[in-house]
Design an enzyme around this catalytic site. Structure first.
Site, PDB file in Angstrom:
ATOM      1  N   ASN A  63     -59.948 -54.301  40.587  1.00  0.00           N
ATOM      2  CA  ASN A  63     -59.582 -55.667  40.952  1.00  0.00           C
ATOM      3  C   ASN A  63     -59.271 -56.545  39.748  1.00  0.00           C
ATOM      4  O   ASN A  63     -58.359 -57.359  39.784  1.00  0.00           O
ATOM      5  CB  ASN A  63     -60.713 -56.293  41.773  1.00  0.00           C
ATOM      6  CG  ASN A  63     -60.286 -57.564  42.444  1.00  0.00           C
ATOM      7  OD1 ASN A  63     -59.200 -57.623  43.018  1.00  0.00           O
ATOM      8  ND2 ASN A  63     -61.110 -58.581  42.372  1.00  0.00           N
ATOM      9  N   THR A 110     -62.448 -62.576  36.443  1.00  0.00           N
ATOM     10  CA  THR A 110     -61.308 -63.468  36.524  1.00  0.00           C
ATOM     11  C   THR A 110     -61.798 -64.909  36.386  1.00  0.00           C
ATOM     12  O   THR A 110     -62.819 -65.242  36.989  1.00  0.00           O
ATOM     13  CB  THR A 110     -60.624 -63.320  37.899  1.00  0.00           C
ATOM     14  OG1 THR A 110     -60.344 -61.927  38.088  1.00  0.00           O
ATOM     15  CG2 THR A 110     -59.365 -64.144  38.001  1.00  0.00           C
ATOM     16  N   ARG A 144     -64.386 -71.577  36.285  1.00  0.00           N
ATOM     17  CA  ARG A 144     -63.992 -71.120  37.618  1.00  0.00           C
ATOM     18  C   ARG A 144     -65.059 -71.485  38.628  1.00  0.00           C
ATOM     19  O   ARG A 144     -66.252 -71.513  38.322  1.00  0.00           O
ATOM     20  CB  ARG A 144     -63.798 -69.596  37.584  1.00  0.00           C
ATOM     21  CG  ARG A 144     -63.832 -68.940  38.937  1.00  0.00           C
ATOM     22  CD  ARG A 144     -63.653 -67.435  38.871  1.00  0.00           C
ATOM     23  NE  ARG A 144     -64.128 -66.838  40.110  1.00  0.00           N
ATOM     24  CZ  ARG A 144     -64.189 -65.535  40.348  1.00  0.00           C
ATOM     25  NH1 ARG A 144     -63.796 -64.674  39.436  1.00  0.00           N
ATOM     26  NH2 ARG A 144     -64.635 -65.081  41.496  1.00  0.00           N
ATOM     27  N   GLU A 175     -72.438 -59.216  33.306  1.00  0.00           N
ATOM     28  CA  GLU A 175     -72.507 -60.354  32.385  1.00  0.00           C
ATOM     29  C   GLU A 175     -73.924 -60.540  31.880  1.00  0.00           C
ATOM     30  O   GLU A 175     -74.145 -60.984  30.761  1.00  0.00           O
ATOM     31  CB  GLU A 175     -72.026 -61.638  33.065  1.00  0.00           C
ATOM     32  CG  GLU A 175     -70.538 -61.682  33.326  1.00  0.00           C
ATOM     33  CD  GLU A 175     -70.136 -61.076  34.650  1.00  0.00           C
ATOM     34  OE1 GLU A 175     -71.011 -60.463  35.323  1.00  0.00           O
ATOM     35  OE2 GLU A 175     -68.958 -61.202  35.039  1.00  0.00           O
TER      36      GLU A 175
END
Lengths: 339, 1200
Positions: B1020, B43, B126, B76
């Site tokens: 999630n 996210t 973020r 990642e």
């Protein structure tokens, strides 16, 4: 060699054994085996309008409405625009089956709304099916609708469909009509080309463990055949419609009985679910052998020879027979045999 | 007026517009310009990868006619490795990430940049987790990447993000410097606006084919072999590192070339730094990202309305930092510059942008390029998406002009601790009247956000109006609050901040009126739309006094609708999106009414047309019914209500909760000063009990007369909202009438005791699982169970009172009874009322964990659903018992959780060893029985109780002793009582990103316990496949159905031979689960429990999850087993199979869940193949397990 060719709904079939609407027709491999084993036509598993509605709304619920639930997940399943849950998958199945087997494919339609019957029937016709079997599966649970009203509603449905499609429409019936013969006459007037006797009702059981209703599917047995034979025998001399026997044919000899009772075709389901699609051949061989052994040149020759008009004792199909049976029954002997 | 605006986007009307967010706009460009896309969900960047995946699955081609290969990696770090590799072979490659994900990519980014590789990646910037995780937006992640050598380009809106994405892809090919293009998470990534798309023709002209050829020519290939990635020594490294420098020097000019070409092609012009404001500005603010929108609007206002000499520099190119380009746009008149950073670098002499601008200017003065150094101030703003509005921009300008400006400040918060903050003028508001503003308060599940997105698309794509939709969510899974901010207007909208005053306020759930001050944002004469179950004539009297007053004073027009009823009648369930959208268009007057309704119909057909006619029919029916049901309430003259809004936490809540938690709950968290917060991220536990959310429409009501006291209800409840207790009837003396209990009648040891089942009415989510599993039926009326569903409104007060009494009841001690599924359910849960989804399949395991070991439990929790519902503010679910003991919980990261928990074990063991050593050293001063007792091993309830008594005794002695060793033993004495360390996380962690660490920790042979809450998908972040996803299931990145088998994590762990492993399924077989938990805890070594966790991503209604779980077991998809190495020493096989041979075909299981069903609907042939493969996988796995369960291992040498 006995000629088994039969004419049904205006279609010429190489023999009377037809694959009935059942889960078997969801499996193209099984259908191909059944056809290789002799099945002369395939009735697709039923397209249930309520199932389509349910599937559409479920997909809407699970894919379209579970979006933007929280900041982290835009949705919980992959993009859902990739498939349809309307009639398209069924049409695609028809298309696949048509490519796979070279016998007529008949669609089976189980509707709930007047609009649904017509819309789906038209789409099925466009998909190239040879005929449509309308399954008037209807549980009357309302105390406000009379039998006559139910029948009228059903006749209107059949009429609305036959008006819209050019291919023959066959109607699959339940045994529970006050006057089946009259209703079948009504169906003929509504444009139907044939009837199938009978639909096998989904009959839930009661579970004594859970104090609940238990859903289960029970396969037919040869014991279910007699009800069909009785109806075929009564219908056969009174209607020009094609007759198909569904439920209870488990052997070539059962099939022979159905033919003698007046059936143009015999639909097979439970027996194939139990013994596999290759079993068509066994039934076909036994049917042919019995007909040949008895000296029939064709199945058409044998068809209906034991119906209400032709039977040596037509009264055997009537109520009188019931009284005689009761009188001849010896309860004490039966009780003794059980001990 | 001397007004300059170097970016011309403002002055052009959008021609052929599309309405989308930046994630979609950027993904579109990146997809078109890439051949390989390797990603990992995080996210707020996940959506970009999902778009790419979905397009690839649909066979969409890139600019050159090939379908990009979109692959999801295990982390990642893995994605960056794959990217690096693909680039090495000359593929045009991209990736998307954010936050910790970017941090995991850093090593490869250094490599990619060091090797001068043309590459462009996109980051939805973020916050990086520090004292807390935050999914929201700031620049702490991208600033952490600034030393990698990547060029950093910033966008401030969806339009800019699209345009600069294209420019960046073009530039990197020419410049060879890889580019990290970023835009602000949520504010830009998720904000929906109208943008002008870039045509393929423009892209073809922008992307230099020769540069692509050169990129491919640099690829590794065996036809022209080279070596890249050598190891270098002091003689070579430094010089060769410096060899890249000319490329960095050349970069800004190459970027400008691409920007100019882009401007020629599209009319939209960008520069490395864009200036907006007065031509002779004295005061200039410098910033990058979405804040530039708000600053632009404010500077416009100050210059044009007030004639102020102020300006703004929007930083597009942060690295390589081009002083030359900065100087070229900075007005010579500038006297003061304030540089705003959206990140905090504690202990620095200035945040990154401040330092870059400052150095550049100092050097410019030094080199004589500028006569005088302007005054430089630096400030921080907007961390983790903190609001940044025009009043704050004005405060920054005011600070520059003040006599005593703050040189290093914060803006947007009240820093009463370090006195860093500026104080904005609360009344400064510059939004023009021409902009229609609407605010919607909704629930995550009710479709409010989806409806608003649809409305924006309708208005944006079918009218000349400009639009903006911004959405705020809290992080709860069940009952999440969403606030939608919609703007429509004739001019481009740059207002990158919340709407403060709106003409239209929609309250999609009536309880918001009681929970927060929703009308404070209403303008005079505002239209207020309320969805309520009440009849129109009951509404006024139901309102609080505050709301009545606000409606009267503001002269609002109040409209009501029972949207849930309209929606349910139309056959659409409780999703009220269509109904509320109709109401909005009926009232907002954005479009003529009939035209608007037709647009809604068209939109429904376009969006859901393929779904089938029934969906369309029902939504159309909802449109007509909604119009008929919308009613205006004439406001009475008098305010009549005596009811006032109650505080969000009870009056007897702890002080901290009243001062902090309450404000967070009521939506006033922004007003809390810095001093209100713990400085180190440590918060009190057990606060979810303070928040009474009352989410359920219906709750379970207990029919005590037919209850068989099985405790199935309390065992399955995901929210601990139904609890069971056995207690001494003497405690009933003060019981309120509403409280019910019966004689305990099933356990001889409980003879004479009372039993109660009690619902927590305001904590129940109404999932219905307890009622579903309740086996007790009234024999005269089998539809009446021991639990029946009743409306909350009818029972709220009585059950609240009863639950309050229930909580005071002291449970009968259970320690004399063996722990099994019945007694476990009677133990006190120390995990309650979490924000998990209604019907969550994970949380019952956590509740059980706390019931079994909660008073000595330490949890290391991997990031994921369980860390969000486990530790997301404002309130958290882990709580403590009457003695003040309970689970201590912490979340470190996603990838490191096994290691994190392992470290906890090491620390605890060290203290235990030290305590024992000190105890023995002091043994002659201590009673021998005390020492013996404390040195004895044992971690059961009874052992712990004894040890705690002994430790208390020891403490008393030590405090009297006061010697140095006594003082030290005091610090570690607690470690003499065992602590249970549990490492908890989801399958994304255990199977994928954290597997390396998990494997290592399991190999360690330390006494740790691992609980994997296996939902078989990344729950999630929205359902991406993990290696736990079963064969045949569709998930994001496996849209066509996963073709490979689920990783057998248990088998891998078993292969070590020393790891306790169990696979459990609590809803179907809780006895086995309880047994496995106890065995794992007792096992003195690593234990791994893999727990089947039903999840909404499986695609069925979770109230049926016990049936689904049973089918999973019966089909062999989820075998139950326990592998206990300890059994080998007894001459037994270590593996016990707890589930039998598969008894149903796997297809019968698969066809009931949408995740499998959608594969069938897409491609029956593929589905059939996958079912066969799944059947074969089950057969092989079963066969292997059966053989393992029969093996006899020689017990070998016994350990002494």
């Amino acid at each position: 060699m006995c000629d088994l060719t039969t004419s049904w709904l205006g279609l010429t079939l190489k023999n009377p054994l037809v694959l009935a609407a059942s889960p078997l027709s969801k499996d193209p491999d099984a259908v191909a085996i059944a056809v290789e084993s002799g099945a002369s036509a395939v009735i697709m598993h039923s397209l249930f309008e309520e199932q389509l509605v349910h599937d559409q709304m479920s997909a809407h619920h699970f894919f379209d409405t579970r979006t933007d639930l929280d900041a982290e997940s835009s949705s919980v399943l992959p993009a859902a625009s990739l498939f349809s849950v309307d009639v398209e998958p069924y049409l695609a199945e028809i298309e696949r089956l048509r490519k796979r087997v070279d016998v007529p494919i008949i669609a089976s339609l189980n509707g709930t709304t007047p609009g649904g019957w017509v819309r789906y029937a038209e789409q099925l016709e466009s998909a190239g099916v040879a005929a449509i079997e309308l399954n008037l599966y209807d549980i009357a649970t309302s105390a406000n609708e009379s039998g006559a009203q139910v029948e009228q509603r059903q006749l209107e449905v059949v009429h609305s469909v036959t008006q819209k499609v050019k291919i023959p429409v066959n109607v699959k019936l339940s045994p529970f009509y006050s006057s089946l013969l009259a209703f079948v006459r009504g169906l003929a007037a509504a444009g139907a080309k044939g009837v199938t006797v009978f639909n096998r009702y989904y009959q839930p059981d009661i579970s004594l463990d859970t104090l609940d209703v238990e859903r289960k599917i029970v396969l037919s047995t040869s014991a279910d055949l007699t009800l069909r034979l009785h109806t075929l025998a009564l219908l056969s001399p009174t209607t020009q419609l094609s007759l198909s026997c569904s439920g209870g044919v488990h052997s070539g000899l059962d099939a022979a009985k159905a033919v003698l009772g007046g059936a143009h075709t015999i639909q097979l389901a439970s027996v194939l679910l139990a013994h596999g699609p290759k079993h068509v051949k066994t039934i076909l061989d036994d049917l042919r052998k019995w007909l040949s052994d008895k000296g029939y040149n064709s199945s058409a020759e044998a068809r209906g020879v034991l119906n209400y008009l032709s039977a040596p004792d037509p009264h055997a199909w009537e109520r009188l027979n019931y009284a005689q049976l009761l009188q001849s029954w010896n309860p004490s002997a039966r009780l003794r045999s059980n001990t | 007026m001397a007004y300059m605006a170097s970016d011309l986007t403002a002055s052009r009307k959008v021609q052929a517009a599309v309405v989308c967010d930046a994630n979609e706009a950027v993904a579109d460009i990146a997809y078109k310009l890439s051949e390989v896309i390797a990603i990992y969900p995080i996210t707020p960047a996940s959506v970009m990868g999902e778009h790419a995946d979905s397009w690839s699955a649909d066979g969409r081609v890139n600019l050159w006619g090939t379908v990009p290969d979109v692959v999801e990696m295990q982390s990642e770090g893995g994605a960056a490795g794959a990217v690096h590799g693909a680039l090495q072979t000359g593929a045009l490659t991209t990736t998307f990430t954010a936050s910790q994900g970017l941090l995991l990519m850093l090593p490869n980014l250094f490599k990619i940049a060091g090797e001068l590789t043309s590459f462009c990646m996109h980051v939805a910037a973020r916050t990086v987790a520090t004292h807390a995780l935050s999914i929201f937006g700031d620049h702490s992640d991208v600033m952490a990447a600034r030393s990698t050598g990547m060029a950093l380009i910033a966008s401030g809106s969806a339009q800019e993000a699209q345009d600069l994405a294209a420019i960046a892809h073009a530039t990197t090919l020419k410049a060879r410097i890889p580019i990290l293009h970023f835009f602000d998470g949520f504010r830009t990534s998720h904000e929906i606006t109208k943008i002008e798309p870039i045509s393929d023709g423009v892209l073809h002209q922008l992307i230099d084919r020769d540069a692509i050829a050169a990129h491919r020519a640099r690829a590794l290939d065996s036809d022209r072999p080279v070596v890249r990635g050598t190891s270098q020594n002091p003689d070579a490294y430094f010089q060769s590192r410096e060899a890249v420098e000319p490329y960095y020097t050349a970069f800004p000019a190459l970027l400008v070339q691409c920007m100019e070409q882009f401007a020629r092609l599209t009319g939209r012009r960008y520069q490395p730094f864009d200036y907006v404001g007065h031509a002779e500005a004295r005061h200039v603010v410098v910033l990058m990202g979405s804040g530039t929108g708000c600053a632009h609007e404010t500077v416009d206002h100050l210059v044009t309305q007030h004639g102020e000499k102020v300006g703004l520099i929007k930083v597009r190119l942060f690295r390589p930092f081009s002083a030359e380009h900065l100087l070229s746009v900075l007005p010579a008149s500038t006297e003061v510059i304030t540089i705003l950073d959206r990140t905090k670098e504690p202990g620095s002499s200035g945040e990154p942008l401040f330092q870059e601008v400052g150095s550049a200017l100092i050097e410019a003065v030094q080199r004589g390029l500028r006569a005088k150094l302007p005054k430089l101030f630096g400030g921080r703003y907007g961390l983790a998406s903190k609001e940044f509005n025009p009043a704050m921009v004005k405060a920054v300008f005011d600070n520059m002009k003040s006599a005593l400006p703050k040189s290093r400040f914060t803006v947007g918060i009240n820093d009463d601790l370090s006195d860093s903050s500026l104080a904005p003028d609360a009344d400064f508001d510059i939004e023009p009247d021409s902009v229609t503003r609407a605010i919607f308060f909704g629930l995550g599940s009710d479709g409010t956000v989806s409806a608003n997105k649809s409305s924006i698309k309708i208005i944006g794509e079918r009218t000349p109006l400009f639009v903006q939709g911004h959405f705020e969510y809290d992080s709860r899974k069940a009952g999440a609050t969403t606030i939608s901010y919609l703007r429509f207007g004739p001019e481009p909208i740059r207002s990158t901040y919340r709407i403060r005053k709106a003409q239209f306020i929609a309250i999609h759930a009536a309880e918001f009126l009681d929970r927060r001050d929703v009308l404070s944002a209403a303008l005079p004469n505002a239209t207020v739309l309320l969805n309520t179950a009440l009849k129109p004539d009951e509404v006024w009297d139901s309102l609080t006094r505050e709301v009545q007053q606000q409606l009267r004073e503001l002269n609002c027009r109040l409209y009501v609708i029972n949207a849930s009823e309209v929606s349910e009648k139309a056959g659409l369930g409780r999703r009220i999106n269509t109904v509320m959208q109709v109401c909005f268009f009926s009232l907002a007057n954005v479009l003529p009414h009939e035209e608007a309704m037709q647009h809604i119909r068209n939109s429904i057909e376009e969006t859901w047309g393929r779904r089938g006619p029934e969906v369309i029919r029902r939504n159309f029916a909802a449109i007509d019914a909604a119009m008929a049901a919308l009613t205006e309430i004439r406001l009475p003259e008098e305010v009549s209500s005596n009811r006032q809004r109650v505080a969000a936490v009870p009056a007897d809540a702890p002080d901290f909760a009243k001062k902090v938690t309450r404000l967070l709950l009521e939506g006033h968290g922004d007003a809390l000063p810095v001093s209100a917060f713990p400085p180190d991220g440590t918060w009190p536990s057990g606060t979810s009990q303070l928040e009474k959310r009352a989410l359920a429409l219906t709750i379970p009501i207990w029919n005590a007369d037919i209850c068989v006291q099985c405790n199935f209800c309390s065992m399955i409840c995901p929210h601990s909202a139904i609890q069971t207790k056995v207690f001494d009837p003497a405690q009933l003396a003060n019981a309120p009438k509403s409280f019910r209990s019966v004689k305990e009648g099933f356990e001889p040891a409980f003879e004479g005791l009372q039993y109660s089942v009690q619902v927590a009415p305001e904590d129940c989510t109404g999932c219905g699982l307890c009622i579903e599993v309740c086996p007790s039926k009234d024999r005269l009326n089998p539809s009446r169970k021991a639990l029946v569903s009743e409306p909350l409104v009818a029972h709220r007060e009585t059950e609240r009172e009863a639950f309050a009494f229930f909580k005071t009841l002291k449970s009968t001690p259970l320690d004399k009874l063996p722990i099994d599924k019945r007694t476990a359910a009677l133990r006190e849960p120390l995990f309650e009322f979490s924000g998990a989804c209604a019907g969550c399949g994970e949380t019952p395991y956590l509740r059980l964990l706390t019931q079994l070991f909660g008073d000595h439990l330490i949890i290391a929790n991997a990031t994921g659903c369980s860390s969000i519902y486990g530790g997301n503010l404002p309130t958290t679910p882990y709580t403590k018992n009457a003695e003040g003991r309970g689970p201590a919980w912490s979340n470190s990261l996603f990838e490191d959780n096994a290691e994190f928990g392992f470290g906890m074990r090491l620390g605890l063991d060290t203290h235990a060893r030290r305590a024992r050593a000190l105890l023995m050293a002091m043994a002659d001063k201590l009673p021998p029985a005390l020492v013996d007792g404390l040195l004895r091993a044992g971690s059961g309830d009874a052992d712990l109780a004894i040890k705690r008594t002994l430790i208390a005794e020891l403490r008393a002695i030590l405090e009297a002793d006061r010697s140095a060793e006594a003082m030290e033993l005091l610090q570690v004495a607690h470690a003499l009582a065992e602590r249970s360390v549990w490492i908890v996380g989801g399958d994304g962690w255990a199977y994928d990103i954290g597997y390396g660490g998990l494997d290592h920790v399991l190999a360690s042979n330390k006494n740790i316990n691992v609980l994997v809450l296996d939902t078989e998908v990344y729950s999630n972040t929205g359902g991406q496949q993990s290696k736990a996803t079963p064969l045949g299931a569709a998930a994001k990145f496996a849209t066509a159905g996963k073709a490979t088998r689920k990783k057998d994590l248990g088998l891998l762990a078993m292969s070590y031979g020393h790891v306790y492993v169990a696979e459990v399924a609590m809803q179907a077989k809780s006895s086995q689960t309880v047994e496995a938990f106890l065995e794992a805890e007792r096992y003195n070594g690593p234990s791994l429990i893999i727990a089947h966790s039903p999840c909404i991503a499986h695609g069925y209604d979770l109230v049926h999850s016990p049936t689904h779980q049973r089918r999973a077991i019966e089909s062999g998809m989820w075998p139950l087993y326990r592998f206990n190495p300890g059994r080998v020493h007894k001459g037994e096989s270590p593996l016990i199979l707890d589930s039998g041979e598969p008894s149903i075909d796997v297809a019968a299981f698969m066809e009931t869940e949408a995740r499998f069903k959608m594969v069938q609907l897409r491609s029956p042939e593929r589905y059939s193949m996958l079912v066969d493969a799944a059947r074969e996988a089950i057969r092989q796995r079963r066969s292997l397990y059966e053989q393992l369960a029969k093996i006899h291992l020689d017990a070998g040498v016994k350990h002494v």
